[in-house]
Design an enzyme around this catalytic site. Sequence first.
Site, PDB file in Angstrom:
ATOM      1  N   ASN A  84       0.852  -1.189   0.000  1.00 49.07           N
ATOM      2  CA  ASN A  84       0.000   0.000   0.000  1.00 49.07           C
ATOM      3  C   ASN A  84       0.886   1.236   0.000  1.00 49.07           C
ATOM      4  OD1 ASN A  84      -2.964  -0.940   0.434  1.00 49.07           O
ATOM      5  ND2 ASN A  84      -1.743  -2.189   1.851  1.00 49.07           N
ATOM      6  N   GLU A  85       1.121   1.749  -1.192  1.00 51.95           N
ATOM      7  CA  GLU A  85       2.044   2.860  -1.376  1.00 51.95           C
ATOM      8  C   GLU A  85       1.410   4.194  -0.963  1.00 51.95           C
ATOM      9  OE1 GLU A  85       4.979   2.259  -1.850  1.00 51.95           O
ATOM     10  OE2 GLU A  85       5.398   0.790  -3.411  1.00 51.95           O
ATOM     11  N   PRO A  86       2.220   5.259  -0.839  1.00 52.89           N
ATOM     12  CA  PRO A  86       1.665   6.580  -0.532  1.00 52.89           C
ATOM     13  C   PRO A  86       0.507   6.930  -1.459  1.00 52.89           C
ATOM     14  CG  PRO A  86       4.049   6.669  -0.413  1.00 52.89           C
ATOM     15  CD  PRO A  86       3.698   5.295  -0.914  1.00 52.89           C
ATOM     16  N   SER A 100      -2.518   5.608  -0.800  1.00 57.34           N
ATOM     17  CA  SER A 100      -3.526   4.561  -0.613  1.00 57.34           C
ATOM     18  C   SER A 100      -4.645   5.032   0.301  1.00 57.34           C
ATOM     19  CB  SER A 100      -2.863   3.302  -0.014  1.00 57.34           C
ATOM     20  OG  SER A 100      -1.949   2.732  -0.918  1.00 57.34           O
TER      21      SER A 100
END
Length: 637
Positions: free
Chosen positions: A169-171, A173
Amino acid sequence: MTTTNIKYQPAGQFEDTRFEKIHNIVFSNSNIGSVCVAKEIANLIIEKQNNNQLCILGLATGSSPIKIYEELVRMHKEEGLSFENVVTFNLDEYYPMDKKSVHSYYYFMHQHLFNHIDINPNNINIPCGTIPLDELHQYCIDYDLKIKEYGGLDFQLLGIGRTGHIGFNEPGSHYNSGTRSITLDHVTREDAAPSFLGIDNVPKKAITMGIGTVKKAKRILLLAWGHNKASIVKETIEGEITSEVPATYLQEHPNTTFILNDEASQELTRVKTPWLVGPCIWTEELASKAIVWLCQLTKKSILKLTDKDYNDHGMSSLLVQEGSAYDINIQMFNKFQHTITGWPGGKPNADDSSRPERANPVKKRVIIFSPHPDDDVISMGGTFDRLVEQGHEVHVAYQTSGNIAVSDHEALKYAEVIKDINSNNSNIDSIIEKINSKKGDLEDDLEVRKLKGLIRKRESLAATRFIGIPDKNVHFLNLPFYETGTVKKKPLSDIDINIVSNLIHTIKPHQIYAAGDLADPHGTHKVCLDAIFEALENLKNNDYMDDCWVWLYRGAWHEWDIHQIDMAVPMSPDQVLRKRKAIFYHQSQKDGVMFQGNDAREFWVRAEERNNETATKYNNLGLADYAALEAFKRYYF
């Protein structure tokens, strides 16, 4: 906030403070923390078994949980822990990714856990990296539905990336996101690059459980080990909730604990500046740390600090203990001053009572242990040069061949030179063919690895000859744990430790220099340091070890904090240039390093700038102004 199963007493446990929004526990090292986490998981499995219930575990991959899985396997084999009632759901998988690939998380989980326990294969759920693209959306929905059908996750194990991602879950998300396909952040791919032998081989997409899926778990433990996680750990635990740091969403979870080692906790307010949190027991080390911080904050040198500076910044109790700013300042100025020496092997015929090293014996036997074949000159090239110049018997021990860090195009260049010299060499024809036919990040053939190892060996000898030690004093240990042909190494063994022990026993050194920098991107430094520590433990009862002092240097990724430094060796501008030239002999590691971590600078640039920064920090404390300083911390065994 409830925190079930936190019954263990870790070393260095602290009380939560007003700065912190997530419960966390700090352990002295990751091994101790991993064992405790494994015990919590085992206790949950057993509790569920006793109630005739399934235990639903959310599992993570990466380097952080490996020791946990090793301990669970040990508990299964030695203590009878059964996994027959366990159902697992893994966090994520690269996409596309064949499960047979050594880089797949399917492969990882079976290698480290599932192949060694009695779990029902039908109870293992790992996102499939080969689902057709047109079926992927529904597949992700079904993955979440299956978790829900089991009643949700009883326990979720997490790591954390430098971007603050959990799972993938990358920045950006969303806090309520479910399992889905996602494009990986460039930083995430950089961090994965060492395992894939280059960022070009790292997939750009992945399948991941969403933030919403993770937050529904009844219990969450997040692991963070090492200096490179310290900054994001602080931001996650003490910062505001934001989609730019997805892990901050865990502040909203009622039963989350972060499990940290000392290095990962270093930026937390209660660790970095405990005097801002509450009463302190002022040891010399803590006072040193606080005064360096105060100088940096006030932009004053040590001798210019006043009572008001101490009182205004939470350090009034130090004044009460020591009497006045004047007394403290003089004491600390002398302490830092006495770490500086141009005689790293000790100054002959001099009073050594306030020097970091002994005057006698005048000529010392020295071993410089270098994990890779260039760490010696990158990390302590100036000190190395000074020791030789001052007449000590200096030995260098290269612990690994470093062959994996030689690129294919570099190896091909050398192979073709050999071919030009001897066109009838069938072995070199074979090597050239194997390099040219290699695809992606496949494991090198043994012959290719030997060539790459020889490249690094000859570069090392060129550098040591430049500095001025005879070839007989250069030792290539080629520790077996490293020789796998892949980034993943074998565990440290007695064979590795015995090789190190035998060298120390043969030379009987008065000084040992070893790499204490554990931030290298694929962990070799830590294994090499562990081998030395084990060897020292095995040898410590020998009489000659009473005269052996151990100095730890740090490498291309991290430097000792000023208050940690026990010896600082100044370099003149000319010595800085000599150090640079020595590094340049390692030509295969210039102009496109394979494993340079998250720092785009070449190693010689990092080294020079780091040494200059250390000198500047000393000068800002009011000490002498040098071009550069190399820093060391003494290790007591």
